[in-house]
Design a protein around this motif. Structure first.
Motif, PDB file in Angstrom:
ATOM      1  N   ASN A  55      -6.042  11.095  -4.277  1.00 59.88           N
ATOM      2  CA  ASN A  55      -4.637  10.719  -4.443  1.00 59.88           C
ATOM      3  C   ASN A  55      -3.759  11.915  -4.067  1.00 59.88           C
ATOM      4  N   PRO A  56      -2.983  11.827  -2.990  1.00 61.11           N
ATOM      5  CA  PRO A  56      -2.220  13.002  -2.523  1.00 61.11           C
ATOM      6  C   PRO A  56      -1.143  13.446  -3.502  1.00 61.11           C
ATOM      7  N   TYR A  57      -0.664  12.522  -4.334  1.00 60.35           N
ATOM      8  CA  TYR A  57       0.376  12.886  -5.289  1.00 60.35           C
ATOM      9  C   TYR A  57      -0.154  13.805  -6.387  1.00 60.35           C
ATOM     10  N   ILE A  58      -1.483  13.847  -6.504  1.00 57.93           N
ATOM     11  CA  ILE A  58      -2.121  14.698  -7.500  1.00 57.93           C
ATOM     12  C   ILE A  58      -2.799  15.902  -6.850  1.00 57.93           C
ATOM     13  N   SER A  59      -3.463  15.664  -5.716  1.00 56.83           N
ATOM     14  CA  SER A  59      -4.374  16.669  -5.172  1.00 56.83           C
ATOM     15  C   SER A  59      -3.790  17.554  -4.076  1.00 56.83           C
ATOM     16  N   ILE A  60      -2.635  17.197  -3.525  1.00 59.83           N
ATOM     17  CA  ILE A  60      -2.110  17.955  -2.388  1.00 59.83           C
ATOM     18  C   ILE A  60      -0.881  18.762  -2.817  1.00 59.83           C
ATOM     19  N   ASN A  61      -0.842  20.004  -2.348  1.00 61.20           N
ATOM     20  CA  ASN A  61       0.243  20.913  -2.697  1.00 61.20           C
ATOM     21  C   ASN A  61       1.602  20.319  -2.329  1.00 61.20           C
ATOM     22  N   PRO A  62       2.587  20.422  -3.219  1.00 59.21           N
ATOM     23  CA  PRO A  62       3.910  19.837  -2.946  1.00 59.21           C
ATOM     24  C   PRO A  62       4.557  20.341  -1.660  1.00 59.21           C
ATOM     25  N   ALA A  63       4.282  21.586  -1.277  1.00 62.47           N
ATOM     26  CA  ALA A  63       4.890  22.126  -0.052  1.00 62.47           C
ATOM     27  C   ALA A  63       4.451  21.334   1.178  1.00 62.47           C
ATOM     28  N   ILE A  64       3.181  20.955   1.211  1.00 60.67           N
ATOM     29  CA  ILE A  64       2.678  20.129   2.310  1.00 60.67           C
ATOM     30  C   ILE A  64       3.160  18.694   2.143  1.00 60.67           C
ATOM     31  N   ARG A  65       3.048  18.191   0.927  1.00 65.23           N
ATOM     32  CA  ARG A  65       3.384  16.790   0.652  1.00 65.23           C
ATOM     33  C   ARG A  65       4.840  16.477   1.006  1.00 65.23           C
ATOM     34  N   SER A  66       5.725  17.431   0.740  1.00 64.76           N
ATOM     35  CA  SER A  66       7.151  17.186   0.984  1.00 64.76           C
ATOM     36  C   SER A  66       7.482  17.115   2.468  1.00 64.76           C
ATOM     37  N   ARG A  67       6.605  17.612   3.311  1.00 65.82           N
ATOM     38  CA  ARG A  67       6.842  17.611   4.759  1.00 65.82           C
ATOM     39  C   ARG A  67       6.129  16.471   5.466  1.00 65.82           C
ATOM     40  N   CYS A  68       5.535  15.586   4.684  1.00 66.85           N
ATOM     41  CA  CYS A  68       4.748  14.494   5.263  1.00 66.85           C
ATOM     42  C   CYS A  68       5.152  13.154   4.664  1.00 66.85           C
ATOM     43  N   GLN A  69       5.035  12.121   5.465  1.00 65.01           N
ATOM     44  CA  GLN A  69       5.102  10.776   4.916  1.00 65.01           C
ATOM     45  C   GLN A  69       3.706  10.415   4.409  1.00 65.01           C
ATOM     46  N   ILE A  70       3.644   9.687   3.330  1.00 65.61           N
ATOM     47  CA  ILE A  70       2.357   9.372   2.717  1.00 65.61           C
ATOM     48  C   ILE A  70       2.102   7.881   2.825  1.00 65.61           C
ATOM     49  N   PHE A  71       0.957   7.529   3.403  1.00 64.20           N
ATOM     50  CA  PHE A  71       0.603   6.132   3.609  1.00 64.20           C
ATOM     51  C   PHE A  71      -0.780   5.855   3.015  1.00 64.20           C
ATOM     52  N   GLU A  72      -0.881   4.764   2.286  1.00 62.41           N
ATOM     53  CA  GLU A  72      -2.179   4.366   1.731  1.00 62.41           C
ATOM     54  C   GLU A  72      -2.920   3.485   2.733  1.00 62.41           C
ATOM     55  N   VAL A  73      -4.163   3.855   3.024  1.00 66.34           N
ATOM     56  CA  VAL A  73      -5.033   3.077   3.898  1.00 66.34           C
ATOM     57  C   VAL A  73      -5.980   2.281   3.009  1.00 66.34           C
ATOM     58  N   LYS A  74      -6.031   0.977   3.207  1.00 67.43           N
ATOM     59  CA  LYS A  74      -6.768   0.107   2.303  1.00 67.43           C
ATOM     60  C   LYS A  74      -8.110  -0.312   2.889  1.00 67.43           C
ATOM     61  N   SER A  75      -9.027  -0.701   2.005  1.00 64.07           N
ATOM     62  CA  SER A  75     -10.319  -1.212   2.450  1.00 64.07           C
ATOM     63  C   SER A  75     -10.106  -2.424   3.348  1.00 64.07           C
ATOM     64  N   LEU A  76     -10.881  -2.507   4.403  1.00 67.66           N
ATOM     65  CA  LEU A  76     -10.744  -3.626   5.320  1.00 67.66           C
ATOM     66  C   LEU A  76     -11.271  -4.904   4.674  1.00 67.66           C
ATOM     67  N   ASN A  77     -10.681  -6.032   5.016  1.00 69.39           N
ATOM     68  CA  ASN A  77     -11.193  -7.294   4.498  1.00 69.39           C
ATOM     69  C   ASN A  77     -12.299  -7.834   5.396  1.00 69.39           C
ATOM     70  N   GLU A  78     -12.937  -8.898   4.963  1.00 72.31           N
ATOM     71  CA  GLU A  78     -14.073  -9.458   5.710  1.00 72.31           C
ATOM     72  C   GLU A  78     -13.685  -9.840   7.128  1.00 72.31           C
ATOM     73  N   THR A  79     -12.519 -10.431   7.290  1.00 70.22           N
ATOM     74  CA  THR A  79     -12.087 -10.888   8.613  1.00 70.22           C
ATOM     75  C   THR A  79     -11.956  -9.712   9.577  1.00 70.22           C
ATOM     76  N   ASP A  80     -11.376  -8.608   9.108  1.00 70.62           N
ATOM     77  CA  ASP A  80     -11.223  -7.417   9.962  1.00 70.62           C
ATOM     78  C   ASP A  80     -12.586  -6.866  10.369  1.00 70.62           C
ATOM     79  N   ILE A  81     -13.490  -6.759   9.400  1.00 71.63           N
ATOM     80  CA  ILE A  81     -14.802  -6.181   9.693  1.00 71.63           C
ATOM     81  C   ILE A  81     -15.592  -7.092  10.622  1.00 71.63           C
ATOM     82  N   GLN A  82     -15.508  -8.393  10.408  1.00 73.91           N
ATOM     83  CA  GLN A  82     -16.227  -9.315  11.280  1.00 73.91           C
ATOM     84  C   GLN A  82     -15.700  -9.249  12.711  1.00 73.91           C
TER      85      GLN A  82
END
Length: 426
Positions: free
Chosen positions: A129-156
């Protein structure tokens, strides 16, 4: 030595990314950044094998910027300096920095000016979790996006493309993948496309062709290559969801033995993701306010299971199942939020009372914002008889307490006391 299939099938542009349509779909944020060539540094976080590196590669391919890959844990400041020099000489460089949460202060301090001036577009990848594990100096200069597990249709879809692609995939092999094998491969890897593709390549290259020269990829072959048994050979694929449903209903019905049976089926299938998610849902949906501590213990058990992995994960999971089964149960909070949502979706919203509106700006008082609001903490009972519900909805009651656990009994007594006070003062 040939590179793994998952590496070879990485997307060459943003259109080839499987899944993550909330980020790369038409009109979504990363697609907009690519189309406008207005990239900013970003952090992608999510489970392994969900496409963090693929998205970075696709962004570079679509924008035609130079693309470099480093690891924050193992690569040195000197490696960063080489990328920085390239950026100075040739323009923008997209840097995929894996395990970005392990970036130390020396490397961070070196990197920051290049992120500021845009010479380096950093795409940090992490499972933390970047809000916990990444230094604020880096975090403040980046947009943060969550990448989710692919669903069955995507994997197939990715599996089928890999089987047909003659240049990068397995299209030169004459292969037949049965429907039940495809279904199991898309489910058993729990949204991890890398694992699915690597298992597929192992299956193709380790299975002898039949008399017609066709490689028959059956359910048994895929089970062996992913090292997970299918719950059933039912080609319709209903069993996976049936077992999860039966687990929840058995816990809801307080039948420990039945719940343990269905848990064992899911453990044998290696479906840690579904088990963990469902147990947390049960903790809050079915146990709820009757025993909030049980829900908290379930979250702790899930965290332990995820850290341990199978086979040891079965122990905290079993403990959580017993705890949830024998706990008192209440769905009052679940019913309350669903009732409120139903009103919202039907257009019943009402006007927020003026005394509750934000008053922290100049001129708010002139508009009547916050005027007359009474601060509950200034009263002995921390309660003030004033309107909170929107105008026209003051008689609405969403929460109906149940008396199945000591905690909610205490809440119910407090709720009834406050309701009585309202009636007495009206």
């Amino acid at each position: 030595m040939q590179q793994p299939l998952a590496f070879r099938m990485r997307p060459r542009n943003i259109e080839e990314v499987f899944g993550q349509q909330h980020l790369v779909g038409e009109g979504k944020i990363i697609r907009r950044m690519v189309d406008a060539k207005m990239l900013s540094s970003m952090i992608l976080y999510g489970p392994p094998g969900t496409g963090k590196t693929s998205i970075a590669s696709a962004i570079a391919g679509s924008t035609r910027y130079a693309f470099r890959m480093l690891n924050a844990a193992t690569d040195t400041k000197k490696d960063l300096q080489i990328v920085a020099e390239e950026a100075k000489m040739s323009g923008t460089v997209i840097l995929l920095l894996d395990e970005v949460h392990r970036l130390d202060k020396t490397k961070q301090d070196f990197l920051l000016p290049f992120l500021e001036n845009g010479k380096i577009i950093m795409i940090g990848a992490t499972t933390e979790n970047p809000y916990i594990s990444i230094n604020p100096a880096i975090r403040s200069r980046c947009q943060i996006f969550e990448v989710k597990s692919l669903n069955e249709t995507d994997i197939q879809a990715a599996i089928k493309q890999a089987l047909s692609d003659e240049e990068r995939g397995l299209g030169l092999y004459q292969t037949r993948l049965t429907d039940d094998a495809l279904l199991h491969l898309s489910r058993a890897t729990n949204g991890d496309l890398r694992s699915a593709l690597n298992a597929l390549e192992l299956a193709v290259k380790s299975t002898q062709p039949d008399e017609d020269g066709t490689i028959q990829l059956t359910l048994a072959v895929i089970e062996e290559c992913v090292q997970r048994k299918a719950l059933t050979h039912d080609k319709k694929g209903d069993a996976h969801y049936d077992v999860i449903s039966a687990l929840q209903k058995s816990i809801r019905g307080s039948d420990v033995d039945a719940a343990m049976h269905y848990l064992a089926r899911l453990v044998e299938a290696g479906d840690l993701v579904s088990i963990c998610r469902r147990l947390m849902v049960i903790g809050y949906e079915d146990i709820g306010l009757a025993n909030p501590a049980a829900a908290a213990r379930t979250v702790t058990a899930v965290q332990a299971a995820e850290k341990l992995g199978f086979p040891e994960a079965r122990i905290p999971l079993a403990q959580a199942v017993v705890d949830l089964c024998l706990s008192p149960k209440s769905n009052s909070a679940y019913l309350a939020i669903d009732g409120a949502l139903a009103d919202i979706r039907n257009g019943l919203v009402g006007e927020i009372p003026a005394h509750l509106k934000d008053s922290h700006y100049k001129g708010a008082a002139d508009l009547g914002r916050g005027v007359g609001y009474q601060y509950p903490h200034d009263t002995p009972d921390a309660w003030v008889d004033q309107q909170y519900l929107p105008t026209g909805m003051t008689n609405k009651h969403y929460y109906q307490p149940k008396m199945t656990g000591k905690y909610e009994q205490a809440l119910a007594h407090r709720y009834q006391h406050l309701e009585k006070n309202k009636k007495n003062r009206s």
